[in-house]
Design a protein around this motif. Structure first.
Motif, PDB file in Angstrom:
ATOM      1  N   ASP A 168     -39.488  19.430  14.370  1.00  0.00           N
ATOM      2  CA  ASP A 168     -39.607  17.980  14.434  1.00  0.00           C
ATOM      3  C   ASP A 168     -39.243  17.411  15.806  1.00  0.00           C
ATOM      4  OD1 ASP A 168     -40.319  17.888  11.714  1.00  0.00           O
ATOM      5  OD2 ASP A 168     -38.202  17.923  11.127  1.00  0.00           O
ATOM      6  N   ASP A 169     -38.949  18.271  16.771  1.00  0.00           N
ATOM      7  CA  ASP A 169     -38.559  17.769  18.087  1.00  0.00           C
ATOM      8  C   ASP A 169     -39.792  17.369  18.883  1.00  0.00           C
ATOM      9  OD1 ASP A 169     -36.618  17.332  20.273  1.00  0.00           O
ATOM     10  OD2 ASP A 169     -37.786  18.900  21.238  1.00  0.00           O
ATOM     11  N   PRO A 170     -39.898  16.102  19.308  1.00  0.00           N
ATOM     12  CA  PRO A 170     -41.111  15.661  20.003  1.00  0.00           C
ATOM     13  C   PRO A 170     -41.307  16.332  21.360  1.00  0.00           C
ATOM     14  CG  PRO A 170     -39.443  13.922  19.990  1.00  0.00           C
ATOM     15  CD  PRO A 170     -38.961  14.991  19.065  1.00  0.00           C
ATOM     16  N   GLU A 171     -40.217  16.672  22.071  1.00  0.00           N
ATOM     17  CA  GLU A 171     -40.368  17.290  23.384  1.00  0.00           C
ATOM     18  C   GLU A 171     -40.915  18.706  23.261  1.00  0.00           C
ATOM     19  OE1 GLU A 171     -37.240  17.125  26.170  1.00  0.00           O
ATOM     20  OE2 GLU A 171     -36.874  14.975  25.929  1.00  0.00           O
ATOM     21  N   VAL A 172     -40.405  19.468  22.309  1.00  0.00           N
ATOM     22  CA  VAL A 172     -40.905  20.829  22.116  1.00  0.00           C
ATOM     23  C   VAL A 172     -42.366  20.795  21.679  1.00  0.00           C
ATOM     24  CG1 VAL A 172     -40.671  22.924  20.731  1.00  0.00           C
ATOM     25  CG2 VAL A 172     -38.632  21.796  21.621  1.00  0.00           C
ATOM     26  N   ALA A 191     -41.635  34.138  28.017  1.00  0.00           N
ATOM     27  CA  ALA A 191     -41.484  32.688  27.891  1.00  0.00           C
ATOM     28  C   ALA A 191     -42.269  32.156  26.701  1.00  0.00           C
ATOM     29  CB  ALA A 191     -41.937  32.008  29.183  1.00  0.00           C
ATOM     30  N   ALA A 192     -43.475  32.673  26.503  1.00  0.00           N
ATOM     31  CA  ALA A 192     -44.292  32.231  25.369  1.00  0.00           C
ATOM     32  C   ALA A 192     -43.651  32.638  24.048  1.00  0.00           C
ATOM     33  CB  ALA A 192     -45.698  32.814  25.484  1.00  0.00           C
ATOM     34  N   ARG A 193     -43.103  33.847  23.988  1.00  0.00           N
ATOM     35  CA  ARG A 193     -42.434  34.300  22.764  1.00  0.00           C
ATOM     36  C   ARG A 193     -41.222  33.446  22.451  1.00  0.00           C
ATOM     37  NH1 ARG A 193     -42.519  40.771  24.251  1.00  0.00           N
ATOM     38  NH2 ARG A 193     -44.642  41.235  23.516  1.00  0.00           N
ATOM     39  N   ASP A 194     -40.424  33.152  23.475  1.00  0.00           N
ATOM     40  CA  ASP A 194     -39.225  32.343  23.261  1.00  0.00           C
ATOM     41  C   ASP A 194     -39.593  30.941  22.786  1.00  0.00           C
ATOM     42  OD1 ASP A 194     -37.609  34.426  24.009  1.00  0.00           O
ATOM     43  OD2 ASP A 194     -37.265  33.715  26.049  1.00  0.00           O
ATOM     44  N   LEU A 195     -40.641  30.361  23.377  1.00  0.00           N
ATOM     45  CA  LEU A 195     -41.033  29.011  22.983  1.00  0.00           C
ATOM     46  C   LEU A 195     -41.543  28.980  21.542  1.00  0.00           C
ATOM     47  CD1 LEU A 195     -41.348  26.067  23.695  1.00  0.00           C
ATOM     48  CD2 LEU A 195     -43.589  26.578  24.673  1.00  0.00           C
ATOM     49  N   ARG A 196     -42.253  30.023  21.124  1.00  0.00           N
ATOM     50  CA  ARG A 196     -42.722  30.048  19.729  1.00  0.00           C
ATOM     51  C   ARG A 196     -41.528  30.079  18.772  1.00  0.00           C
ATOM     52  NH1 ARG A 196     -46.795  30.606  16.424  1.00  0.00           N
ATOM     53  NH2 ARG A 196     -48.415  30.788  18.003  1.00  0.00           N
ATOM     54  N   ALA A 197     -40.528  30.865  19.077  1.00  0.00           N
ATOM     55  CA  ALA A 197     -39.345  30.915  18.222  1.00  0.00           C
ATOM     56  C   ALA A 197     -38.613  29.568  18.231  1.00  0.00           C
ATOM     57  CB  ALA A 197     -38.413  32.029  18.679  1.00  0.00           C
ATOM     58  N   THR A 198     -38.536  28.926  19.395  1.00  0.00           N
ATOM     59  CA  THR A 198     -37.888  27.618  19.492  1.00  0.00           C
ATOM     60  C   THR A 198     -38.644  26.576  18.688  1.00  0.00           C
ATOM     61  OG1 THR A 198     -36.958  28.105  21.668  1.00  0.00           O
ATOM     62  CG2 THR A 198     -37.220  25.791  21.102  1.00  0.00           C
ATOM     63  N   GLY A 217     -33.491  18.698  17.911  1.00  0.00           N
ATOM     64  CA  GLY A 217     -34.054  19.294  19.115  1.00  0.00           C
ATOM     65  C   GLY A 217     -33.030  20.154  19.831  1.00  0.00           C
ATOM     66  N   PRO A 218     -33.461  20.963  20.806  1.00  0.00           N
ATOM     67  CA  PRO A 218     -32.532  21.823  21.546  1.00  0.00           C
ATOM     68  C   PRO A 218     -31.469  21.000  22.271  1.00  0.00           C
ATOM     69  CG  PRO A 218     -34.811  22.489  21.929  1.00  0.00           C
ATOM     70  CD  PRO A 218     -34.863  21.174  21.209  1.00  0.00           C
TER      71      PRO A 218
END
Length: 281
Positions: free
Chosen positions: A192-196, A179-186, A97-98
């Motif tokens: 596998d990160d549950p928070e994302v 913000a939506a673009r950045d989250l898609r890349a993240t 995760g991040p």
């Protein structure tokens, strides 16, 4: 697998953590420095017997799932996590995760910019460090629960202080799109990160705007060179926006500065004196 080195490393990491740091009661009769073996095992979701054998250099090679649980239980840094994997003979993959662990030199940098509003953002859009002027320009992040320090959640779901767009931004539509673009890349980097995963699911369920932007599958964001805030006490503040990428942590430092001699520079100077107080106090 280097059983002896692994045993020593686990023991040293266990002994440095206080019960309070792990969210456990200290108890009146604690003699062991740091955590007990059974407490680490409980936090890592493994048996006490198996963890004891790891510290005694008698256990078989731990699985990646066990190593992930140990890294979480022992609050390992990214470098320590990688070292744990190497000792166990299982070269580390990408972080699950991040990272929210901000390097001390970056914290020092942010706090040494008194005439700039500066903050550190995680790859998931969370404000994880900031200086006093950033808090004065936007809001007192220390007073917010962690979930409300995530800009991606805030821009789509609120709450927005003072009403209107988040922080009175003059470009809320572009900010939401970015913000939506950045989250898609993240989400692609940390599948596998549950928070994302939970954040994406929450936004898709509760925000039609986010669902529409998400369906476009865009990931490339144009750099924002200038941003305008509407502050309830000092009015309009237009700032230059510069972003420094911290590649080893997948974080970014966002720095807002005003043009020298401009009204916005005076507004930032006033905010540095006012701080986070509001007109209604």
């Amino acid at each position: 697998m280097d059983r002896q080195e692994l045993a020593g490393f686990l023991r040293s990491r266990r002994e440095r953590i206080t019960p309070a740091e792990a969210g456990l009661p200290a108890g009146p009769r604690r003699r062991t420095p740091g955590l007990r073996r059974e407490e680490v095992a409980q936090l890592a979701y493994i048996s006490t017997e198996y963890y004891t054998r790891l510290e005694q250099a008698r256990a078989p090679r731990p699985s990646r799932e066990v190593l992930t649980g140990l890294a979480r239980a022992l609050r390992l840094s990214d470098a320590e996590r990688d070292h744990l994997h190497h000792l166990a003979g299982a070269p580390p993959g990408p972080p699950s995760g991040p990272s929210r662990d901000v390097r001390q030199s970056i914290l020092d940098l942010v706090n040494r910019l008194p005439q700039a509003a500066a903050m550190v953002m995680s790859a998931a859009g969370e404000v994880i460090a900031w200086n006093d002027l950033a808090a004065a320009l936007m809001e007192d992040f220390s007073a917010l629960p962690r979930r409300d320090r995530n800009f991606t959640r805030r821009v789509f779901l609120g709450p927005h202080p003072e009403g209107g767009p988040l922080y009175g931004l003059s470009d809320p539509t572009e900010f939401a799109r970015s913000a939506a673009r950045d989250l898609r890349a993240t989400a692609a980097r940390y599948p596998d990160d549950p928070e994302v995963t939970a954040l994406v699911r929450e936004l898709l369920a509760d925000s039609e705007e986010f669902a529409r932007l998400w369906s476009s599958h865009d990931v490339a964001s144009a750099p924002t060179l200038c941003k305008t805030f509407r502050h309830p006490m000092v009015g309009t503040v237009t700032v230059n926006c510069d972003v420094l990428q911290i590649t080893d942590r997948d974080q970014r430092v966002v720095i807002y500065t005003a043009t020298p001699g401009s009204p916005s520079e005076e507004a930032l100077r006033l905010l540095s004196v006012i701080g986070t107080q509001r007109m209604n106090v």
